[in-house]
Design a protein around this motif. Structure first.
Motif, PDB file in Angstrom:
ATOM      1  N   ASP A   7      32.449  65.446  92.911  1.00 32.41           N
ATOM      2  CA  ASP A   7      33.334  65.854  91.822  1.00 32.41           C
ATOM      3  C   ASP A   7      34.188  64.654  91.413  1.00 32.41           C
ATOM      4  O   ASP A   7      34.833  64.028  92.256  1.00 32.41           O
ATOM      5  N   PHE A   8      34.183  64.361  90.115  1.00 32.05           N
ATOM      6  CA  PHE A   8      34.928  63.209  89.592  1.00 32.05           C
ATOM      7  C   PHE A   8      35.894  63.699  88.502  1.00 32.05           C
ATOM      8  O   PHE A   8      35.626  63.545  87.301  1.00 32.05           O
ATOM      9  N   PRO A   9      37.033  64.289  88.907  1.00 31.55           N
ATOM     10  CA  PRO A   9      37.948  64.880  87.925  1.00 31.55           C
ATOM     11  C   PRO A   9      38.603  63.881  86.984  1.00 31.55           C
ATOM     12  O   PRO A   9      39.032  64.251  85.883  1.00 31.55           O
ATOM     13  N   ASP A  10      38.699  62.624  87.400  1.00 33.98           N
ATOM     14  CA  ASP A  10      39.351  61.606  86.563  1.00 33.98           C
ATOM     15  C   ASP A  10      38.358  60.792  85.744  1.00 33.98           C
ATOM     16  O   ASP A  10      38.732  59.795  85.120  1.00 33.98           O
ATOM     17  N   VAL A  11      37.088  61.226  85.751  1.00 33.91           N
ATOM     18  CA  VAL A  11      36.040  60.509  85.024  1.00 33.91           C
ATOM     19  C   VAL A  11      35.505  61.364  83.879  1.00 33.91           C
ATOM     20  O   VAL A  11      35.168  62.537  84.080  1.00 33.91           O
ATOM     21  N   SER A  12      35.440  60.788  82.697  1.00 35.97           N
ATOM     22  CA  SER A  12      34.775  61.426  81.555  1.00 35.97           C
ATOM     23  C   SER A  12      33.372  60.835  81.433  1.00 35.97           C
ATOM     24  O   SER A  12      33.221  59.618  81.401  1.00 35.97           O
ATOM     25  N   LEU A  13      32.371  61.696  81.397  1.00 33.84           N
ATOM     26  CA  LEU A  13      31.016  61.245  81.087  1.00 33.84           C
ATOM     27  C   LEU A  13      30.885  61.195  79.574  1.00 33.84           C
ATOM     28  O   LEU A  13      31.048  62.211  78.900  1.00 33.84           O
ATOM     29  N   PHE A  38      32.081  66.184  86.332  1.00 30.26           N
ATOM     30  CA  PHE A  38      33.074  65.276  85.767  1.00 30.26           C
ATOM     31  C   PHE A  38      34.255  66.048  85.185  1.00 30.26           C
ATOM     32  O   PHE A  38      34.161  67.256  84.943  1.00 30.26           O
ATOM     33  N   GLY A  39      35.340  65.315  84.953  1.00 29.33           N
ATOM     34  CA  GLY A  39      36.512  65.944  84.349  1.00 29.33           C
ATOM     35  C   GLY A  39      36.230  66.476  82.967  1.00 29.33           C
ATOM     36  O   GLY A  39      36.811  67.477  82.538  1.00 29.33           O
ATOM     37  N   GLU A  40      35.306  65.833  82.255  1.00 31.42           N
ATOM     38  CA  GLU A  40      34.845  66.301  80.951  1.00 31.42           C
ATOM     39  C   GLU A  40      33.559  65.574  80.601  1.00 31.42           C
ATOM     40  O   GLU A  40      33.258  64.515  81.150  1.00 31.42           O
ATOM     41  N   ALA A  86      37.706  60.150  71.809  1.00 31.22           N
ATOM     42  CA  ALA A  86      37.791  61.573  72.190  1.00 31.22           C
ATOM     43  C   ALA A  86      37.993  61.766  73.692  1.00 31.22           C
ATOM     44  O   ALA A  86      38.196  62.891  74.154  1.00 31.22           O
ATOM     45  N   ILE A  87      37.957  60.673  74.459  1.00 32.94           N
ATOM     46  CA  ILE A  87      38.066  60.750  75.912  1.00 32.94           C
ATOM     47  C   ILE A  87      39.519  61.004  76.329  1.00 32.94           C
ATOM     48  O   ILE A  87      40.442  60.407  75.787  1.00 32.94           O
ATOM     49  N   SER A  88      39.707  61.877  77.328  1.00 35.45           N
ATOM     50  CA  SER A  88      41.060  62.180  77.791  1.00 35.45           C
ATOM     51  C   SER A  88      41.300  61.782  79.250  1.00 35.45           C
ATOM     52  O   SER A  88      42.437  61.830  79.715  1.00 35.45           O
ATOM     53  N   LYS A  89      40.258  61.401  79.985  1.00 37.76           N
ATOM     54  CA  LYS A  89      40.407  61.038  81.392  1.00 37.76           C
ATOM     55  C   LYS A  89      40.611  59.532  81.549  1.00 37.76           C
ATOM     56  O   LYS A  89      40.385  58.759  80.637  1.00 37.76           O
ATOM     57  N   GLN A  90      41.020  59.117  82.750  1.00 35.10           N
ATOM     58  CA  GLN A  90      41.373  57.718  82.984  1.00 35.10           C
ATOM     59  C   GLN A  90      40.172  56.778  82.973  1.00 35.10           C
ATOM     60  O   GLN A  90      40.288  55.616  82.587  1.00 35.10           O
ATOM     61  N   LEU A  91      39.018  57.282  83.406  1.00 33.91           N
ATOM     62  CA  LEU A  91      37.821  56.456  83.503  1.00 33.91           C
ATOM     63  C   LEU A  91      36.707  57.046  82.660  1.00 33.91           C
ATOM     64  O   LEU A  91      36.615  58.275  82.496  1.00 33.91           O
ATOM     65  N   THR A  92      35.860  56.182  82.131  1.00 32.32           N
ATOM     66  CA  THR A  92      34.727  56.605  81.299  1.00 32.32           C
ATOM     67  C   THR A  92      33.428  56.117  81.923  1.00 32.32           C
ATOM     68  O   THR A  92      33.255  54.914  82.143  1.00 32.32           O
ATOM     69  N   TYR A 111      31.985  54.777  95.076  1.00 26.99           N
ATOM     70  CA  TYR A 111      32.459  53.433  95.386  1.00 26.99           C
ATOM     71  C   TYR A 111      33.037  52.754  94.144  1.00 26.99           C
ATOM     72  O   TYR A 111      34.067  52.067  94.211  1.00 26.99           O
ATOM     73  N   ALA A 112      32.380  52.940  93.007  1.00 28.70           N
ATOM     74  CA  ALA A 112      32.854  52.317  91.766  1.00 28.70           C
ATOM     75  C   ALA A 112      34.237  52.829  91.390  1.00 28.70           C
ATOM     76  O   ALA A 112      35.114  52.047  90.980  1.00 28.70           O
ATOM     77  N   VAL A 113      34.448  54.140  91.516  1.00 28.55           N
ATOM     78  CA  VAL A 113      35.765  54.722  91.230  1.00 28.55           C
ATOM     79  C   VAL A 113      36.808  54.132  92.165  1.00 28.55           C
ATOM     80  O   VAL A 113      37.927  53.788  91.746  1.00 28.55           O
ATOM     81  N   SER A 114      36.443  53.975  93.436  1.00 29.75           N
ATOM     82  CA  SER A 114      37.355  53.404  94.421  1.00 29.75           C
ATOM     83  C   SER A 114      37.694  51.954  94.091  1.00 29.75           C
ATOM     84  O   SER A 114      38.856  51.536  94.195  1.00 29.75           O
ATOM     85  N   PHE A 115      36.710  51.184  93.683  1.00 29.39           N
ATOM     86  CA  PHE A 115      36.955  49.786  93.301  1.00 29.39           C
ATOM     87  C   PHE A 115      37.979  49.705  92.163  1.00 29.39           C
ATOM     88  O   PHE A 115      38.905  48.887  92.199  1.00 29.39           O
ATOM     89  N   LEU A 116      37.814  50.540  91.166  1.00 37.02           N
ATOM     90  CA  LEU A 116      38.725  50.516  90.022  1.00 37.02           C
ATOM     91  C   LEU A 116      40.116  51.002  90.404  1.00 37.02           C
ATOM     92  O   LEU A 116      41.116  50.525  89.856  1.00 37.02           O
TER      93      LEU A 116
END
Length: 257
Positions: A7-13, A38-40, A86-92, A111-116
């Protein structure tokens, strides 16, 4: 045995789309099959045919997508720009509709989310390419930092593609830092312009070294690719060298000015 949920709540696909709803469905279903949420989900469509838009509306209901449409085809640059707005989350997580994630991808996305999260200067983590980026410094879990050397004339001029529009994770503020995609030009010019901006503004990115281990790019006869990349090769060795030198010089000029 049920596979792990990711689950990636802070990621927008964000998926850019044009007239290939079956490919889009395959992509979204693949993430679903990998228990990856994803978050959205934002689908940015570039004025597909009416019958394809009908299918997009159905997919919007099935996969709970935010669908961004336009009445006139404006090209990939515009499609990326309006989708990103149109993105509302921190990461895309940016993926074009003809890609399909492989089994290992959700783990590497973690891992990528963690790196960022741990490096505020990091702008992008790249997951796919046609060739290996030549200057890499390993940072762990199969990822390496991309290091840039404009003076290395012996390397291929494609060495400078620290940014590309292939699947990658980036901060949703990416366009605020590097500017919008250039519109009204072909895909390669738009990508080249963004890459130059990325270098001029000292962009920082990671590259997954097994660069074809996380995604497949798949095109069917029913929904073929709408874009053919220009891979020019000249049989004459001297002309090939001259072209290489010209592109190297042009690149350094663009980088300076």
């Amino acid at each position: 045995m049920m596979s792990k949920k990711y689950d990636f709540p802070d990621v927008s696909l964000m998926v850019t789309h044009y007239n290939r709803p079956d490919s889009l469905k395959r992509l979204l279903k693949s993430f679903q099959d990998l228990n990856c949420s994803f978050g959205e989900v934002v689908v940015s469509d570039d004025a597909s045919k009416p019958e394809n838009v009908v299918q997009l509306r159905e997919l919007q209901k099935i996969f709970d997508c935010k669908l961004i449409t336009t009445e006139k085809n404006m090209g990939l640059g515009n499609n990326i720009n309006k989708g990103q707005r149109a993105i509302s989350k921190q990461l895309t997580l940016y993926v074009q509709e003809d890609f399909v994630p492989k089994t290992l991808f959700p783990e590497k996305l973690e891992y990528a989310v963690s790196f960022l999260a741990n490096d505020k200067d990091l702008d992008i983590v790249r997951f796919y390419a046609y060739t290996l980026f030549p200057f890499l410094k390993p940072v762990g879990h199969g990822f390496s930092a991309m290091e840039f050397n404009a003076a290395n004339i012996l390397s291929t001029y494609r060495k400078f593609y620290m940014y590309s529009d292939h699947p990658h994770l980036r901060r949703s503020s990416f366009l605020d830092k590097f500017g919008d995609y250039k519109e009204g030009v072909n895909v390669e010019k738009a990508e080249y312009s963004m890459m130059i901006s990325f270098l001029k503004k000292k962009g920082k990115g990671l590259f997954y070294e097994d660069f074809q281990g996380l995604f497949d790019q798949m095109n069917s006869a029913e929904e073929p690719s709408t874009f053919k990349r220009n891979w020019k090769r000249h049989p004459n060795f001297l002309i090939g060298i001259a072209r290489h030198l010209y592109k190297h010089i042009k690149f350094n000029y663009d980088l300076r000015f």
